[in-house]
Motif scaffolding. Structure first.
Motif, PDB file in Angstrom:
ATOM      1  N   MET A   7       0.841  -1.156  -0.041  1.00 36.03           N
ATOM      2  CA  MET A   7       0.075  -0.122  -0.204  1.00 36.03           C
ATOM      3  C   MET A   7       0.596   1.354   0.273  1.00 36.03           C
ATOM      4  O   MET A   7       0.546   2.228  -0.729  1.00 36.03           O
TER       5      MET A   7
ATOM      6  N   GLU B  41       2.045   1.689  -3.408  1.00 34.23           N
ATOM      7  CA  GLU B  41       1.074   2.385  -4.400  1.00 34.23           C
ATOM      8  C   GLU B  41       1.107   3.957  -4.138  1.00 34.23           C
ATOM      9  O   GLU B  41       0.754   4.623  -5.026  1.00 34.23           O
TER      10      GLU B  41
ATOM     11  N   THR C 101      -2.751   2.335  -8.310  1.00 39.90           N
ATOM     12  CA  THR C 101      -3.311   1.138  -7.845  1.00 39.90           C
ATOM     13  C   THR C 101      -2.530   0.030  -8.358  1.00 39.90           C
ATOM     14  O   THR C 101      -2.660   0.034  -9.854  1.00 39.90           O
TER      15      THR C 101
ATOM     16  N   HIS D 289      -5.599  -5.444  -8.039  1.00 40.78           N
ATOM     17  CA  HIS D 289      -6.903  -5.501  -7.884  1.00 40.78           C
ATOM     18  C   HIS D 289      -7.210  -6.649  -6.753  1.00 40.78           C
ATOM     19  O   HIS D 289      -6.599  -7.753  -6.780  1.00 40.78           O
TER      20      HIS D 289
ATOM     21  N   THR E 279      -3.206  -4.674 -11.968  1.00 43.18           N
ATOM     22  CA  THR E 279      -3.877  -3.584 -12.765  1.00 43.18           C
ATOM     23  C   THR E 279      -2.965  -3.257 -13.930  1.00 43.18           C
ATOM     24  O   THR E 279      -1.751  -3.908 -13.963  1.00 43.18           O
TER      25      THR E 279
END
Length: 75
Positions: free
Chosen positions: A37, A40, A46, A49, A58
């Motif tokens: 996270m 990202e 992102t 998924h 993604t």
């Protein structure tokens, strides 16, 4: 971006499961989730998924994976 986190990303992408990737990396699942996270957030995209039992890349995630593999980062 730290190389360690890039290796974490590649393992998660390969395994398509954060829990399994964490076990293979010898880290806890919450640690791996947090690192991904933060990656990202750092990149502003992102990368995964997230499903209940699996993850998939993604478009941005696929791009990062290709670039990392071109640089010969092993997982």
């Amino acid at each position: 971006m730290e190389l360690r986190v890039l290796r974490y990303f590649l393992m998660a992408a390969r395994e398509e499961n954060i829990t399994r990737a964490a076990a293979l990396l010898h880290i806890t699942q919450p640690t791996l989730s947090r690192q991904l996270m933060q990656l990202e957030e750092e990149l502003g995209v992102t990368l995964f998924h997230r499903g209940k039992y699996s993850i998939s890349l993604t478009e941005d995630g696929m791009f990062l994976k290709r670039r990392a593999q071109e640089l010969n980062f092993s997982h």
